[in-house]
Design an enzyme around this catalytic site. Sequence first.
Site, mmCIF file in Angstrom:
data_model
loop_
_atom_site.group_PDB
_atom_site.id
_atom_site.type_symbol
_atom_site.label_atom_id
_atom_site.label_comp_id
_atom_site.label_asym_id
_atom_site.label_seq_id
_atom_site.Cartn_x
_atom_site.Cartn_y
_atom_site.Cartn_z
ATOM 1 N N SER A 173 0.823 -1.204 0.000
ATOM 2 C CA SER A 173 0.000 0.000 0.000
ATOM 3 C C SER A 173 0.858 1.255 0.000
ATOM 4 O O SER A 173 1.920 1.305 0.635
ATOM 5 C CB SER A 173 -0.912 0.019 1.232
ATOM 6 O OG SER A 173 -1.567 1.263 1.368
ATOM 7 N N GLU B 218 0.160 3.674 1.648
ATOM 8 C CA GLU B 218 0.129 4.174 3.020
ATOM 9 C C GLU B 218 1.470 3.945 3.723
ATOM 10 O O GLU B 218 1.764 4.595 4.723
ATOM 11 C CB GLU B 218 -0.984 3.485 3.809
ATOM 12 C CG GLU B 218 -2.390 3.898 3.409
ATOM 13 C CD GLU B 218 -2.755 5.309 3.870
ATOM 14 O OE1 GLU B 218 -2.287 5.720 4.945
ATOM 15 O OE2 GLU B 218 -3.517 5.985 3.158
ATOM 16 N N TYR C 186 -2.589 0.916 9.876
ATOM 17 C CA TYR C 186 -2.677 0.172 8.616
ATOM 18 C C TYR C 186 -1.370 0.281 7.846
ATOM 19 O O TYR C 186 -0.831 -0.716 7.354
ATOM 20 C CB TYR C 186 -3.835 0.722 7.782
ATOM 21 C CG TYR C 186 -3.975 0.112 6.413
ATOM 22 C CD1 TYR C 186 -4.664 -1.080 6.219
ATOM 23 C CD2 TYR C 186 -3.435 0.748 5.291
ATOM 24 C CE1 TYR C 186 -4.803 -1.631 4.951
ATOM 25 C CE2 TYR C 186 -3.566 0.203 4.023
ATOM 26 C CZ TYR C 186 -4.251 -0.981 3.860
ATOM 27 O OH TYR C 186 -4.384 -1.532 2.603
#
Length: 329
Positions: free
Chosen positions: A126, A128, A150
């Site tokens: 990801s 992120e 996350y």
Amino acid sequence: MMKRALICGVSGQDGAYLAKLLLEKGYEVYGGSRDAQMSSFTNLKRLGIDKQVKLLSISINDFRSVLQTILKVRPDELYNLAGQSSVSLSFEQPVETLESISVGTLNLLEAIRFSNLPIRFYNAGSSECFGDTGSMAADEMTPFRPRSPYGVAKAAAFWQVANYREAYRLHASTGILFNHESPLRPERFVTQKIVAAACRIAKGSPEKLVLGNIDIARDWGWAPDYVMAMWLMLQQEQADDYVIATGETNKLRDFIQVVFDSVGLNWKEHVYSDQSLFRPTDIIEGHADSAKARLHLGWRASHNMEDVVRMMVQEKVKALKEQSVKVIL
């Protein structure tokens, strides 16, 4: 011989589109879910492929479950798309997020190593992981500075994959995917929340759409494009990690405007931002450089944010019309 693929997390957006892609390419597709007997597999049904995917139960947090499944299916390719998938929810459930993503990925890698089968492994990474890079476009060499539980969990899983690739010579790759959307997104994701609310308001609903920070900026792509990149990674002779993105970044307020414009409304009359909905920490801007994927995989995004909005709105309008017909009948 027909290739065999196992998709962990087949019930989600990416899992469903990936299953469809692999079926079209002639694969025998197995789809894993924590409880295959109780799961509805709505996305597979929406794509019309629920009868073609061989469904089975697998808990990636349970090493024995993972190993038994791998030895039973003996897949040529294994795609790890499972785990808690909401950034917002990760602030409320940090332990579940870390365990389902990090421990789950480790169990899959260790089971592949233990089985000694020539399995090619894809891990869902990801953007992120990068955190806030400002206006700098992140590529595969950009350091990780995650700003959510996350992101932390995805960063840990990324390094686990890299370690098993180097230490045990596994064909294991991670796709560092930036935001990608589709009509299969549930409404707990902000993009679908916006689309659904705009379509309801256009049909006469008096509601107001309340959102958090609408000045964040993201690179939004089309999910079916991104699952093609996953497949391409496992067709390479050498495993590696790739950033997958459109290369175009837009503010959330721009996304909102395109959605409301698509249904003939002025978004400023129906949307407001509530600071109490802001995340404890967030990424203000997300920029991506996917040149490596273009060079080595021959992959590039075929849809931009405006395309994604148009397709999501069209599908939601269609769904609302079908619901109205059912009510009348």
